[in-house]
Design a protein around this motif. Structure first.
Motif, mmCIF file in Angstrom:
data_model
loop_
_atom_site.group_PDB
_atom_site.id
_atom_site.type_symbol
_atom_site.label_atom_id
_atom_site.label_comp_id
_atom_site.label_asym_id
_atom_site.label_seq_id
_atom_site.Cartn_x
_atom_site.Cartn_y
_atom_site.Cartn_z
ATOM 1 N N CYS A 105 37.104 35.179 -47.889
ATOM 2 C CA CYS A 105 37.445 35.106 -49.331
ATOM 3 C C CYS A 105 37.174 36.409 -50.074
ATOM 4 O O CYS A 105 37.396 36.464 -51.288
ATOM 5 C CB CYS A 105 36.619 33.997 -49.986
ATOM 6 S SG CYS A 105 36.761 32.426 -49.171
ATOM 7 N N SER A 106 36.668 37.406 -49.372
ATOM 8 C CA SER A 106 36.255 38.680 -49.998
ATOM 9 C C SER A 106 35.319 38.444 -51.191
ATOM 10 O O SER A 106 35.407 39.107 -52.224
ATOM 11 C CB SER A 106 37.491 39.460 -50.504
ATOM 12 O OG SER A 106 38.474 39.497 -49.517
ATOM 13 N N GLN A 107 34.510 37.422 -51.050
ATOM 14 C CA GLN A 107 33.555 37.075 -52.110
ATOM 15 C C GLN A 107 32.447 36.211 -51.501
ATOM 16 O O GLN A 107 32.750 35.329 -50.675
ATOM 17 C CB GLN A 107 34.287 36.261 -53.182
ATOM 18 C CG GLN A 107 33.671 36.324 -54.560
ATOM 19 C CD GLN A 107 34.497 35.544 -55.578
ATOM 20 O OE1 GLN A 107 35.630 35.138 -55.310
ATOM 21 N NE2 GLN A 107 33.919 35.325 -56.728
ATOM 22 N N LEU A 108 31.211 36.476 -51.871
ATOM 23 C CA LEU A 108 30.129 35.623 -51.370
ATOM 24 C C LEU A 108 30.239 34.233 -51.979
ATOM 25 O O LEU A 108 30.600 34.108 -53.155
ATOM 26 C CB LEU A 108 28.778 36.253 -51.725
ATOM 27 C CG LEU A 108 28.374 37.484 -50.911
ATOM 28 C CD1 LEU A 108 27.129 38.140 -51.515
ATOM 29 C CD2 LEU A 108 28.136 37.106 -49.447
ATOM 30 N N PRO A 109 29.890 33.191 -51.222
ATOM 31 C CA PRO A 109 29.954 31.847 -51.782
ATOM 32 C C PRO A 109 28.750 31.560 -52.678
ATOM 33 O O PRO A 109 27.676 32.124 -52.476
ATOM 34 C CB PRO A 109 29.919 30.939 -50.547
ATOM 35 C CG PRO A 109 29.139 31.720 -49.550
ATOM 36 C CD PRO A 109 29.483 33.165 -49.807
ATOM 37 N N LYS A 110 28.958 30.654 -53.637
ATOM 38 C CA LYS A 110 27.815 30.108 -54.366
ATOM 39 C C LYS A 110 27.283 28.968 -53.499
ATOM 40 O O LYS A 110 28.080 28.180 -52.972
ATOM 41 C CB LYS A 110 28.275 29.540 -55.713
ATOM 42 C CG LYS A 110 28.751 30.615 -56.697
ATOM 43 C CD LYS A 110 27.606 31.247 -57.405
ATOM 44 C CE LYS A 110 28.104 32.217 -58.492
ATOM 45 N NZ LYS A 110 27.129 33.306 -58.708
ATOM 46 N N ILE A 111 25.993 28.920 -53.346
ATOM 47 C CA ILE A 111 25.409 27.937 -52.431
ATOM 48 C C ILE A 111 24.863 26.736 -53.187
ATOM 49 O O ILE A 111 24.167 26.898 -54.211
ATOM 50 C CB ILE A 111 24.303 28.588 -51.594
ATOM 51 C CG1 ILE A 111 24.924 29.712 -50.738
ATOM 52 C CG2 ILE A 111 23.602 27.583 -50.696
ATOM 53 C CD1 ILE A 111 23.932 30.528 -49.965
ATOM 54 N N ILE A 112 25.177 25.538 -52.678
ATOM 55 C CA ILE A 112 24.754 24.293 -53.333
ATOM 56 C C ILE A 112 23.903 23.505 -52.338
ATOM 57 O O ILE A 112 24.366 23.183 -51.238
ATOM 58 C CB ILE A 112 25.983 23.449 -53.726
ATOM 59 C CG1 ILE A 112 26.930 24.246 -54.626
ATOM 60 C CG2 ILE A 112 25.543 22.152 -54.418
ATOM 61 C CD1 ILE A 112 28.355 23.723 -54.612
#
Ligand code: SAM
Length: 190
Positions: A105-112
């Motif tokens: 995604c060329s972006q770090l994920p937000k982690i839940i």
């Protein structure tokens, strides 16, 4: 407006879990977890399911299972199961899952993070649902644990900590499979 998540992933973690005495453990992979969680993930439109385990042997075993259903006998015997297993990716740990999402995604994920226990810093399902639909391009990674839940070390890495799924009594011992299905339905169900 579709509630179909574009970049929503799930990770089932086995390392840095706690046992009933709160001691750090590594749990084993339960194959029914793989089947059930990827079927739920496919139903609700998740983009991937990471099964994280530090043991190369257990990862190889799980990969064999995936292969069986994805392109072996299982794929013709049950194409629906084959479709679901396609979502599964075996990784060593949470960091590898994050790296793969970043690459995709060329972006770090937000982690839940999720847990059966309540606490002060929790986000409600409705609030999180609003957040997810307000940022469809942002990748999110929903963490599920095993054993008696994720260690504090893992929980502290989360950007958000979901409120627990609660029934209407004191008994609260859902399997991770059930908890995952309920959480996905609350976030993405119609
Ligand atoms: N006592 C553990 C805890 O508090 O998380 C339950 C562990 S349960 C067997 C394994 C995983 O399922 C948990 O780490 C969590 O990801 C999920 N889970 C189980 N019950 C849940 C609930 N009521 N609400 C949210 N997640 C739950």
């Amino acid at each position: 407006m579709t509630n179909h998540p574009n970049n929503f992933y799930i990770a089932l973690l086995h390392d840095k879990m706690v046992d009933k005495d709160g001691k750090l453990i590594t749990t084993s992979i339960t194959t029914i977890d793989l089947h059930d969680i990827c079927r739920s993930a496919t139903t609700y439109g998740a983009k991937g399911v990471f099964i994280a385990h530090p043991s190369p042997t257990l990862r190889a075993l799980s990969h064999q299972l995936k292969e069986h259903w994805e392109c072996g006998f299982g794929s013709s015997y049950n194409p629906n199961r084959s479709q679901a297993l396609k979502l599964v990716e075996l990784v060593s740990d949470l960091d590898e899952a994050i790296m793969k999402i970043d690459l995709a995604c060329s972006q770090l994920p937000k982690i839940i993070a999720t847990s059966a226990k309540d606490g002060g810093d929790r986000i409600s399902f409705n609030k999180l649902k609003e957040l997810l639909s307000s940022q469809p391009k942002q990748p999110y990674l929903l963490l599920f644990g095993t054993g008696w839940g994720m260690s504090q070390e893992l929980l502290e890495r989360a950007d958000y900590f979901l409120k627990p799924i609660l029934g209407n009594g004191d008994y609260n011992h859902l399997s991770v499979r059930s908890a995952c299905a309920i959480a996905l339905d609350r976030l993405f169900g119609r």
